[in-house]
Design a protein around this motif. Structure first.
Motif, mmCIF file in Angstrom:
data_model
loop_
_atom_site.group_PDB
_atom_site.id
_atom_site.type_symbol
_atom_site.label_atom_id
_atom_site.label_comp_id
_atom_site.label_asym_id
_atom_site.label_seq_id
_atom_site.Cartn_x
_atom_site.Cartn_y
_atom_site.Cartn_z
ATOM 1 N N SER A 129 -97.346 70.548 115.884
ATOM 2 C CA SER A 129 -97.036 70.501 117.308
ATOM 3 C C SER A 129 -97.387 71.851 117.920
ATOM 4 O O SER A 129 -97.617 72.828 117.205
ATOM 5 N N SER A 130 -97.424 71.886 119.246
ATOM 6 C CA SER A 130 -97.897 73.106 119.909
ATOM 7 C C SER A 130 -97.061 74.312 119.504
ATOM 8 O O SER A 130 -97.553 75.423 119.462
ATOM 9 N N GLU A 131 -95.809 74.057 119.174
ATOM 10 C CA GLU A 131 -94.935 75.175 118.780
ATOM 11 C C GLU A 131 -95.432 75.843 117.502
ATOM 12 O O GLU A 131 -95.115 76.984 117.224
ATOM 13 N N ALA A 278 -101.163 66.827 118.899
ATOM 14 C CA ALA A 278 -100.419 67.998 118.429
ATOM 15 C C ALA A 278 -99.601 68.616 119.561
ATOM 16 O O ALA A 278 -99.564 69.831 119.723
ATOM 17 N N ASP A 279 -99.020 67.727 120.360
ATOM 18 C CA ASP A 279 -98.122 68.152 121.434
ATOM 19 C C ASP A 279 -98.805 68.934 122.562
ATOM 20 O O ASP A 279 -98.166 69.692 123.270
ATOM 21 N N ALA A 284 -102.122 65.174 127.048
ATOM 22 C CA ALA A 284 -101.494 63.892 126.672
ATOM 23 C C ALA A 284 -101.274 62.954 127.853
ATOM 24 O O ALA A 284 -101.152 61.744 127.669
ATOM 25 N N ASP A 285 -101.261 63.500 129.087
ATOM 26 C CA ASP A 285 -101.030 62.656 130.261
ATOM 27 C C ASP A 285 -102.233 61.799 130.635
ATOM 28 O O ASP A 285 -102.117 60.909 131.479
ATOM 29 N N ALA A 339 -110.376 68.733 119.021
ATOM 30 C CA ALA A 339 -110.331 68.494 117.577
ATOM 31 C C ALA A 339 -108.970 68.909 117.031
ATOM 32 O O ALA A 339 -108.699 68.745 115.841
ATOM 33 N N ALA A 340 -108.121 69.463 117.916
ATOM 34 C CA ALA A 340 -106.786 69.914 117.499
ATOM 35 C C ALA A 340 -105.841 68.714 117.502
ATOM 36 O O ALA A 340 -105.012 68.560 118.401
ATOM 37 N N ILE A 341 -106.026 67.868 116.539
ATOM 38 C CA ILE A 341 -105.316 66.582 116.513
ATOM 39 C C ILE A 341 -104.649 66.380 115.157
ATOM 40 O O ILE A 341 -105.098 66.942 114.149
ATOM 41 N N ASN A 342 -103.619 65.560 115.162
ATOM 42 C CA ASN A 342 -102.958 65.224 113.895
ATOM 43 C C ASN A 342 -103.720 64.072 113.240
ATOM 44 O O ASN A 342 -103.295 62.912 113.261
ATOM 45 N N ASP A 343 -104.856 64.438 112.657
ATOM 46 C CA ASP A 343 -105.754 63.412 112.123
ATOM 47 C C ASP A 343 -105.131 62.584 110.991
ATOM 48 O O ASP A 343 -105.347 61.365 110.924
ATOM 49 N N ALA A 344 -104.338 63.234 110.133
ATOM 50 C CA ALA A 344 -103.724 62.476 109.032
ATOM 51 C C ALA A 344 -102.722 61.447 109.588
ATOM 52 O O ALA A 344 -102.605 60.335 109.062
#
Ligand SMILES: Cc1cc2nc3c(=O)[nH]c(=O)nc-3n(C[C@H](O)[C@H](O)[C@H](O)COP(=O)(O)O)c2cc1C
Length: 386
Positions: A129-131, A278-279, A284-285, A339-344
């Motif tokens: 996540s962004s944090e 990833a938040d 996301a909107d 590309a900053a994604i939770n691909d798994a």
């Protein structure tokens, strides 16, 4: 029972640093390093600590030729072989190790280049996540942290340079010059169905289907593709698309239809977008999002064990996303790609196998909020927004 080594295995010497307080007190070097071996095997999808004895046993095992387990046990010890089988770094032809063997066979059958399989497997994210590092710092903050960046261009000697005529006007100018990455999507707005349909078709749809064999077809799309294989599939996360219930869909590029995978309510769709991205709330909107997934099995059918094949997959996704941006721009909407994604996590959501499918990027678009500036908007003539 017969055994052999898994198909792809890399061993990394890892270092752990600590402060040696006794040394500090004695006035000598304070930093102490301890090392251990870590095994990275794409069919297992997790890092494994191995001992020096296990390292020797792995080094002595063929990845091709099967060998009697008893013989290996005599050489390296029964405990060592048992542990390597349990970890899945050695594979056997018998239960209870069949699941690991199947994963190893999938890896062998998909013709991955070993280093690419490794970069892909161990570059994936779960529940980031962004944090945990994805915040978008301003250039000012970056300058403070890292100092001056290298110059924006390569400066080779200008002596004898040929000054080129101005670019002139062209039919693509409007789209090219209006294109920008939106981080200002209007939560109240939706994408009209005809706009979404044109966007999906012209970016990801087959403009033509060519038969190249009795049971073999290739697609012609508006973007180029390595080997003409078009291995990138488009999965749609619809949040607010007129006439489309919120949910996850597969966009079929020949049938030009959205095939439902999972119905969601608006809140679930919004939560899914945040989780996937990833938040990154600013992306996301976007009411229409497209998950770009490379079918490695199609690409590597031609590019077997090929050094450049994995790179070509990423380039394919990049071309598609720029076409998507330009179509969004034509419709008066900003777009994004990341590309900053939770691909798994995306694989799990879509029921995909990371060895046969590579989730590469997510793009999206939608109407911008009236009058509001994007967080990091780099529009032509408005660069002061950075
Ligand atoms: C491969 C790639 C990855 C990107 N990843 C992100 C991202 O994770 N988050 C984000 O907000 N923007 C992302 N962007 C958008 C860039 O930040 C953006 O293109 C850049 O700031 C230039 O702005 P412009 O597209 O409006 O010209 C990405 C762009 C590309 C091409």
């Amino acid at each position: 029972m017969k055994i052999r080594r898994c198909a792809v295995l890399y061993l990394e010497s890892r270092e752990e640093l600590s402060i040696d307080w006794r040394a500090v007190l004695a006035g000598s070097s304070a930093l102490a390093a301890s090392t251990h071996w870590v095994a990275l095997a794409p069919h297992l999808d997790q890092e494994l600590k191995v001992s020096a004895d296990e390292l020797a046993a792995l080094g002595g095992a063929s990845q091709t030729v099967w060998r009697a387990r008893a013989e290996a046990e005599q050489q390296y010890g029964a405990d060592c072989i048992a542990r390597l089988l349990e970890l899945g770094l050695l594979v056997s032809d018998e239960a209870p190790h069949t699941a690991v063997r199947e994963r190893d066979e999938t890896l062998r059958a998909t013709h991955w280049r070993p280093l690419s399989a490794l970069a892909h497997t161990f570059g994936r994210w779960r529940e980031v996540s962004s944090e945990t590092g994805m915040e978008a710092p301003s250039f000012q903050a970056l300058l403070e942290r890292f100092g001056e960046p290298p110059p924006p261009t390569m400066e080779l000697p200008a002596q004898g340079a040929l000054k080129l005529p101005p670019a002139g006007g062209g039919r693509l100018d409007e789209q090219l010059l209006q294109r920008y990455t939106g981080r200002n999507f209007d939560l109240q707005a939706s994408v009209p169905l005809d706009v979404a349909a044109r966007l999906l078709h012209r970016a990801f749809g087959a403009q033509e289907v060519r038969k190249v064999g009795p049971h073999a077809e290739v697609l012609k799309k508006t973007s180029p593709s390595g080997g003409g294989l078009h291995p990138i599939e488009a999965f749609v996360l619809a949040q607010r698309v007129d006439g489309v219930a919120p949910g996850l869909y597969h966009y079929h590029p020949i049938a030009h239809e959205l095939r439902p995978l999972r119905q969601l309510d608006s809140e679930q769709a919004a939560a899914m977008a945040r989780a996937i991205l990833a938040d990154q709330r600013w992306l996301a909107d976007a009411p229409l999002q497209v998950l770009l997934v490379g079918r490695t099995e199609r690409s590597f059918w031609k590019y077997r064990n090929h050094q450049k094949a994995y790179r070509a997959l990423a380039l394919d996704a990049g071309h598609l996303s720029q076409t998507f941006y330009l179509l969004a721009s034509e419709a008066g909407m900003p777009a994004f790609v990341t590309a900053a994604i939770n691909d798994a996590d995306i694989e799990q959501m879509l029921g995909l196998d990371h060895l046969r499918h590579a989730v590469v990027a997510v793009c999206g678009c939608g109407p911008a909020r009236e009058g509001e500036r994007a967080m990091v908007e780099l529009r032509y003539g408005e660069t002061d927004a950075i």
